[in-house]
Design a protein around this motif. Structure first.
Motif, short mmCIF file in Angstrom:
data_model
loop_
_atom_site.label_atom_id
_atom_site.label_comp_id
_atom_site.label_asym_id
_atom_site.label_seq_id
_atom_site.Cartn_x
_atom_site.Cartn_y
_atom_site.Cartn_z
N LEU A 122 26.17 37.65 31.30
CA LEU A 122 27.62 37.64 31.13
C LEU A 122 28.12 38.96 30.57
N GLU A 123 27.31 39.57 29.69
CA GLU A 123 27.69 40.89 29.17
C GLU A 123 27.72 41.93 30.28
N ILE A 124 26.72 41.89 31.13
CA ILE A 124 26.65 42.84 32.24
C ILE A 124 27.85 42.67 33.17
N ALA A 125 28.21 41.41 33.44
CA ALA A 125 29.32 41.14 34.37
C ALA A 125 30.66 41.54 33.75
N ASP A 126 30.73 41.60 32.41
CA ASP A 126 31.89 42.15 31.70
C ASP A 126 33.21 41.49 32.10
N LEU A 127 33.26 40.18 32.01
CA LEU A 127 34.48 39.46 32.38
C LEU A 127 35.48 39.36 31.24
N GLY A 128 35.03 39.65 30.03
CA GLY A 128 35.93 39.66 28.88
C GLY A 128 36.58 38.31 28.63
N ASP A 129 37.86 38.36 28.21
CA ASP A 129 38.60 37.15 27.84
C ASP A 129 38.81 36.22 29.03
N ALA A 130 38.80 36.80 30.23
CA ALA A 130 39.08 36.00 31.43
C ALA A 130 38.11 34.83 31.57
N LEU A 131 36.93 34.99 30.99
CA LEU A 131 35.91 33.95 31.08
C LEU A 131 36.42 32.61 30.55
N ASP A 132 37.35 32.67 29.61
CA ASP A 132 37.85 31.44 29.01
C ASP A 132 39.22 31.04 29.54
N ARG A 133 39.60 31.63 30.67
CA ARG A 133 40.84 31.21 31.34
C ARG A 133 40.50 30.44 32.62
N PRO A 134 41.43 29.54 33.04
CA PRO A 134 41.16 28.80 34.28
C PRO A 134 41.05 29.74 35.48
N VAL A 135 40.16 29.41 36.38
CA VAL A 135 39.90 30.27 37.53
C VAL A 135 41.15 30.41 38.42
N ARG A 136 42.03 29.41 38.38
CA ARG A 136 43.24 29.51 39.23
C ARG A 136 44.13 30.68 38.82
N THR A 137 43.96 31.19 37.61
CA THR A 137 44.77 32.34 37.16
C THR A 137 44.13 33.67 37.55
N TYR A 138 42.95 33.65 38.17
CA TYR A 138 42.22 34.88 38.46
C TYR A 138 42.79 35.61 39.68
N SER A 139 42.72 36.93 39.62
CA SER A 139 42.98 37.76 40.80
C SER A 139 41.75 37.68 41.73
N GLN A 140 41.92 38.19 42.94
CA GLN A 140 40.80 38.25 43.89
C GLN A 140 39.61 39.00 43.29
N GLY A 141 39.93 40.12 42.63
CA GLY A 141 38.88 40.93 42.03
C GLY A 141 38.12 40.16 40.95
N MET A 142 38.86 39.39 40.15
CA MET A 142 38.24 38.61 39.07
C MET A 142 37.35 37.50 39.64
N ARG A 143 37.85 36.86 40.71
CA ARG A 143 37.04 35.80 41.34
C ARG A 143 35.72 36.37 41.84
N GLN A 144 35.82 37.56 42.43
CA GLN A 144 34.62 38.19 42.95
C GLN A 144 33.64 38.56 41.83
N ARG A 145 34.21 39.03 40.69
CA ARG A 145 33.35 39.37 39.55
C ARG A 145 32.71 38.11 38.97
N LEU A 146 33.46 36.99 38.99
CA LEU A 146 32.88 35.73 38.52
C LEU A 146 31.73 35.31 39.43
N ALA A 147 31.92 35.51 40.73
CA ALA A 147 30.85 35.17 41.68
C ALA A 147 29.63 36.07 41.47
N ILE A 148 29.88 37.33 41.11
CA ILE A 148 28.78 38.25 40.81
C ILE A 148 28.07 37.80 39.54
N ALA A 149 28.87 37.41 38.53
CA ALA A 149 28.29 36.91 37.28
C ALA A 149 27.40 35.70 37.59
N GLN A 150 27.87 34.83 38.47
CA GLN A 150 27.10 33.65 38.85
C GLN A 150 25.76 34.05 39.47
#
Ligand code: ATP
Length: 238
Positions: A122-150
């Motif tokens: 999770l540190e490497i993926a560097d999602l910051g505060d967004a990690l604790d927000r609902p995914v529906r609020t994510y931008s396309q870029g954030m969704r992709q970073r979450l998928a990378i984190a996964q």
């Protein structure tokens, strides 16, 4: 010794049903050594996605073999526990936070929770505060970073990313590049596909260039970019 080789592809071929003469991938062979960051480069339709889907065990080759840490992908899924994969269009539950989605995913894999590994990923993926927000609020870029984190959860020995920068803007592309660089710095092996040399040349140590399903060039980045191979297949040098 072979068990130390993250990926070895030999004589790999694939034709899709309905396309009788055209090979999506044709007699492809290459090898990736431990600690390398390999860029799989080629224009649209070159066969990158098909190759990666075969590596992930999602589709079967018509011929040839893929060995991951010495074991054939054909033999079953056991070796795939050492692989983390990103493919386009990963689904998340929109009303749950990014963290809750990752937690659900990880439990579904049935692998033991090695907390240190999860935290480091999770540190490497560097999602910051967004990690604790609902995914529906994510931008396309954030969704992709979450998928990378996964894909990075559990710090897999081999990380396979199919066009992770697709649809991202330049700042998001830079962010993605530094995530890949940080992951590689742990000493693990990464394979990342792209149709733009500029996206991979800084983060990759090696390149495999494909066109029309076939290998055009392979080697250390400096060797490949120094030659004239790339222009001839329409891969943009900038
Ligand atoms: P892109 O960057 O556009 O994703 P790619 O390098 O990943 O391209 P592939 O998606 O692997 O290339 O496609 C290789 C070839 O196989 C193309 O000619 C494509 O049209 C064909 N192809 C891909 N998927 C299928 C499918 N499901 N059925 C039939 N043909 C397919």
């Amino acid at each position: 010794a072979l068990l130390d080789v993250p990926l070895e592809i030999s004589g790999l071929s694939k034709r899709y049903h309905g396309s009788t003469e055209r090979y999506a991938v044709r007699e492809l062979s290459f090898r990736v050594e431990r600690g390398q960051v390999l860029g799989l480069l080629g224009p649209n339709g070159a066969g990158k996605t098909t190759t990666m889907r075969m590596m992930m065990g999602l589709i079967r080759p018509d011929a040839g073999d893929i060995r991951i840490f010495g074991r054939s992908v054909r033999a079953g899924a056991s070796v795939l526990s050492r692989v983390g994969a990103f493919v386009e269009g990963a689904g998340f539950l929109p009303h749950l936070t990014g963290r809750a989605n990752l937690d659900l995913y990880w439990r579904a894999t049935g692998r033991p929770a090695e907390d240190a590994h999860l935290t480091e990923a999770l540190e490497i993926a560097d999602l910051g505060d967004a990690l604790d927000r609902p995914v529906r609020t994510y931008s396309q870029g954030m969704r992709q970073r979450l998928a990378i984190a996964q894909a990075m959860l559990g710090l897999p020995d081999l990380l396979i990313l199919d066009e992770p920068t697709n649809g991202l803007d330049p700042p998001q592309i830079r962010q993605m590049r530094s995530v890949i660089t940080r992951y590689a710095a742990t000493g693990r092996t990464v394979i990342v596909s792209s149709h733009l040399l500029s996206e991979v040349e800084q983060s990759c140590t090696h390149l495999v260039v494909m066109d029309k399903g076939q290998l055009i060039a392979a080697g250390p980045v400096a060797e490949i970019t120094g030659g004239g191979d790339l222009m001839s297949v329409g891969v943009e040098p900038m």
